[in-house]
Design a protein around this motif. Structure first.
Motif, mmCIF file in Angstrom:
data_model
loop_
_atom_site.group_PDB
_atom_site.id
_atom_site.type_symbol
_atom_site.label_atom_id
_atom_site.label_comp_id
_atom_site.label_asym_id
_atom_site.label_seq_id
_atom_site.Cartn_x
_atom_site.Cartn_y
_atom_site.Cartn_z
ATOM 1 N N MET A 98 0.824 -1.213 0.000
ATOM 2 C CA MET A 98 0.000 0.000 0.000
ATOM 3 C C MET A 98 0.858 1.262 0.000
ATOM 4 S SD MET A 98 -2.922 -1.040 2.809
ATOM 5 C CE MET A 98 -3.727 0.564 2.698
ATOM 6 N N HIS A 99 0.383 2.271 -0.724
ATOM 7 C CA HIS A 99 1.003 3.602 -0.774
ATOM 8 C C HIS A 99 2.390 3.604 -1.408
ATOM 9 C CE1 HIS A 99 -2.176 5.494 1.617
ATOM 10 N NE2 HIS A 99 -2.137 4.437 2.401
ATOM 11 N N SER A 100 2.743 2.557 -2.131
ATOM 12 C CA SER A 100 4.055 2.515 -2.782
ATOM 13 C C SER A 100 4.030 3.312 -4.082
ATOM 14 C CB SER A 100 4.453 1.069 -3.078
ATOM 15 O OG SER A 100 4.598 0.331 -1.885
ATOM 16 N N MET A 101 5.225 3.787 -4.484
ATOM 17 C CA MET A 101 5.393 4.452 -5.771
ATOM 18 C C MET A 101 6.406 3.649 -6.574
ATOM 19 S SD MET A 101 4.590 6.800 -7.879
ATOM 20 C CE MET A 101 3.597 7.845 -6.817
ATOM 21 N N ILE A 102 5.922 3.057 -7.670
ATOM 22 C CA ILE A 102 6.771 2.192 -8.496
ATOM 23 C C ILE A 102 7.375 3.025 -9.620
ATOM 24 C CG2 ILE A 102 6.873 0.105 -9.899
ATOM 25 C CD1 ILE A 102 6.253 -0.411 -6.964
ATOM 26 N N THR A 103 8.691 3.215 -9.549
ATOM 27 C CA THR A 103 9.403 4.038 -10.533
ATOM 28 C C THR A 103 10.392 3.219 -11.360
ATOM 29 O OG1 THR A 103 11.108 4.614 -8.914
ATOM 30 C CG2 THR A 103 9.196 6.089 -9.072
ATOM 31 N N LYS A 104 10.628 1.955 -10.969
ATOM 32 C CA LYS A 104 11.570 1.092 -11.683
ATOM 33 C C LYS A 104 10.954 -0.294 -11.844
ATOM 34 C CE LYS A 104 15.693 3.453 -9.905
ATOM 35 N NZ LYS A 104 16.962 3.307 -9.135
ATOM 36 N N ASP A 105 11.530 -1.074 -12.744
ATOM 37 C CA ASP A 105 11.031 -2.426 -12.981
ATOM 38 C C ASP A 105 11.074 -3.259 -11.706
ATOM 39 O OD1 ASP A 105 10.713 -1.717 -15.604
ATOM 40 O OD2 ASP A 105 12.366 -2.929 -16.374
ATOM 41 N N VAL A 106 10.097 -4.151 -11.579
ATOM 42 C CA VAL A 106 9.963 -5.016 -10.409
ATOM 43 C C VAL A 106 10.189 -6.467 -10.844
ATOM 44 C CG1 VAL A 106 8.368 -5.866 -8.646
ATOM 45 C CG2 VAL A 106 8.354 -3.438 -9.291
ATOM 46 N N PRO A 107 11.099 -7.208 -10.196
ATOM 47 C CA PRO A 107 11.357 -8.594 -10.596
ATOM 48 C C PRO A 107 10.263 -9.554 -10.157
ATOM 49 C CG PRO A 107 12.750 -7.986 -8.744
ATOM 50 C CD PRO A 107 12.024 -6.739 -9.149
ATOM 51 N N ARG A 108 10.279 -10.733 -10.744
ATOM 52 C CA ARG A 108 9.336 -11.784 -10.362
ATOM 53 C C ARG A 108 9.435 -12.089 -8.879
ATOM 54 N NH1 ARG A 108 8.159 -15.924 -14.602
ATOM 55 N NH2 ARG A 108 8.723 -17.504 -13.074
ATOM 56 N N TRP A 109 8.290 -12.305 -8.266
ATOM 57 C CA TRP A 109 8.151 -12.721 -6.869
ATOM 58 C C TRP A 109 8.500 -11.641 -5.837
ATOM 59 C CZ3 TRP A 109 5.470 -17.028 -6.524
ATOM 60 C CH2 TRP A 109 5.612 -18.019 -7.490
ATOM 61 N N ALA A 110 8.929 -10.461 -6.291
ATOM 62 C CA ALA A 110 9.372 -9.437 -5.345
ATOM 63 C C ALA A 110 8.209 -8.865 -4.549
ATOM 64 C CB ALA A 110 10.085 -8.310 -6.081
ATOM 65 N N ILE A 111 8.450 -8.568 -3.279
ATOM 66 C CA ILE A 111 7.528 -7.796 -2.443
ATOM 67 C C ILE A 111 8.128 -6.408 -2.306
ATOM 68 C CG2 ILE A 111 6.403 -7.610 -0.198
ATOM 69 C CD1 ILE A 111 6.753 -10.642 0.103
ATOM 70 N N MET A 112 7.375 -5.403 -2.744
ATOM 71 C CA MET A 112 7.880 -4.034 -2.824
ATOM 72 C C MET A 112 7.100 -3.117 -1.895
ATOM 73 S SD MET A 112 10.142 -4.436 -5.321
ATOM 74 C CE MET A 112 10.516 -2.752 -5.849
ATOM 75 N N ALA A 113 7.783 -2.109 -1.368
ATOM 76 C CA ALA A 113 7.112 -1.097 -0.553
ATOM 77 C C ALA A 113 7.948 0.162 -0.521
ATOM 78 C CB ALA A 113 6.876 -1.608 0.870
ATOM 79 N N GLY A 114 7.275 1.298 -0.293
ATOM 80 C CA GLY A 114 7.984 2.557 -0.109
ATOM 81 C C GLY A 114 7.785 3.536 -1.249
ATOM 82 N N ASN A 115 8.324 4.746 -1.057
ATOM 83 C CA ASN A 115 8.250 5.812 -2.057
ATOM 84 C C ASN A 115 9.607 6.535 -2.117
ATOM 85 O OD1 ASN A 115 7.655 7.886 -3.768
ATOM 86 N ND2 ASN A 115 6.058 8.809 -2.492
ATOM 87 N N PRO A 116 10.420 6.212 -3.156
ATOM 88 C CA PRO A 116 10.170 5.213 -4.205
ATOM 89 C C PRO A 116 10.277 3.796 -3.648
ATOM 90 C CG PRO A 116 12.382 6.099 -4.416
ATOM 91 C CD PRO A 116 11.705 6.900 -3.341
ATOM 92 N N ALA A 117 9.589 2.871 -4.281
ATOM 93 C CA ALA A 117 9.518 1.515 -3.753
ATOM 94 C C ALA A 117 10.852 0.792 -3.881
ATOM 95 C CB ALA A 117 8.435 0.732 -4.490
ATOM 96 N N HIS A 118 11.131 -0.064 -2.913
ATOM 97 C CA HIS A 118 12.290 -0.940 -2.953
ATOM 98 C C HIS A 118 11.860 -2.326 -2.482
ATOM 99 C CE1 HIS A 118 12.125 0.579 1.172
ATOM 100 N NE2 HIS A 118 12.749 -0.538 1.533
ATOM 101 N N GLN A 119 12.650 -3.319 -2.808
ATOM 102 C CA GLN A 119 12.269 -4.689 -2.471
ATOM 103 C C GLN A 119 12.491 -4.951 -0.992
ATOM 104 O OE1 GLN A 119 13.765 -7.689 -5.103
ATOM 105 N NE2 GLN A 119 12.882 -9.386 -3.931
ATOM 106 N N ILE A 120 11.450 -5.458 -0.335
ATOM 107 C CA ILE A 120 11.540 -5.766 1.092
ATOM 108 C C ILE A 120 11.393 -7.260 1.358
ATOM 109 C CG2 ILE A 120 10.705 -3.487 1.781
ATOM 110 C CD1 ILE A 120 7.981 -4.863 2.390
#
Length: 212
Positions: free
Chosen positions: A173-195
């Motif tokens: 929730m509330h993430s900002m996706i500015t770059k490609d996201v890999p398979r299976w990744a869980i992302m969060a943040g602004n800008p989003a990073h893999q967690i």
């Protein structure tokens, strides 16, 4: 007399997942309602619905020639959403309420079984930012946005032009996706990073089942 069907239509419009759980009596009028709505949308916009889809009456869907919106079976679009083609959706795609998607020139594609929560924004275009010209007069660009299959996009997520979100990813929730996201990744943040990695949840699920 209380019009229960009218209230039920409002409920379905905001929570379309309930459409797929209707009992036969309610499903009979709901299917007729949806057939009429979808026929109207297809008569005035270049939209192609798959089988057993659902669109809320106040989902605003626009698809001029060259900006077609197509979808597979069992897709739904909830209330207060803005959908502007070009867009291509696979099967079993859920677009919940108050989303805003604009396909720009090169479009938005969403794979099978992907679920997008409320208030998400996807814009497959961008403005130039040269300091010698006002923003609204600058040329726009469009690379397109691609979202894979079995992706879960949480509420209030933003996705910018040019991004690819690979299969099986989860966006918090509330993430900002500015770059490609890999398979299976869980992302969060602004800008989003893999967690995290969604595959790591397998062991925790097994432990939960065993504990029960």
């Amino acid at each position: 007399m209380i019009d229960y069907i009218a209230q039920h239509k409002r409920r379905l419009a905001w929570m379309p997942g309930l459409y797929y759980k209707l009992k036969p009596k309610a499903l009979s009028w709901a299917k007729r309602w949806q057939a009429d709505l979808q026929a109207y949308v297809m008569s005035v916009e270049t939209v192609e619905f798959g089988d057993n889809c659902f669109i809320a009456p106040d989902c605003h869907m626009f698809a001029e020639p060259g900006r077609k919106i197509t979808m597979g079976d069992n897709c739904f679009f909830a209330s207060a959403s803005f959908m502007h083609g070009p867009m291509t959706l696979g099967h079993n795609v859920a677009i919940n309420h108050s989303c805003s998607f604009d396909g720009g020139k090169n479009g938005i594609s969403i794979g099978d079984d992907t679920r997008i929560a409320n208030n998400c924004v996807i814009h497959a275009s961008n403005h130039g930012m040269h300091p010698d010209q006002v923003i609204w007069q600058q040329a726009s660009t469009s690379k397109g946005v691609s979202i894979g299959k079995d992706v879960w996009v949480g509420a209030n997520v933003g996705i910018v032009d040019g991004v690819t979100i690979a299969d099986y990813a989860v966006i918090g929730m509330h993430s900002m996706i500015t770059k490609d996201v890999p398979r299976w990744a869980i992302m969060a943040g602004n800008p989003a990073h893999q967690i995290g990695d969604r595959r790591d949840k397998k062991d925790s699920l097994i432990k939960h089942i065993q504990a029960d």
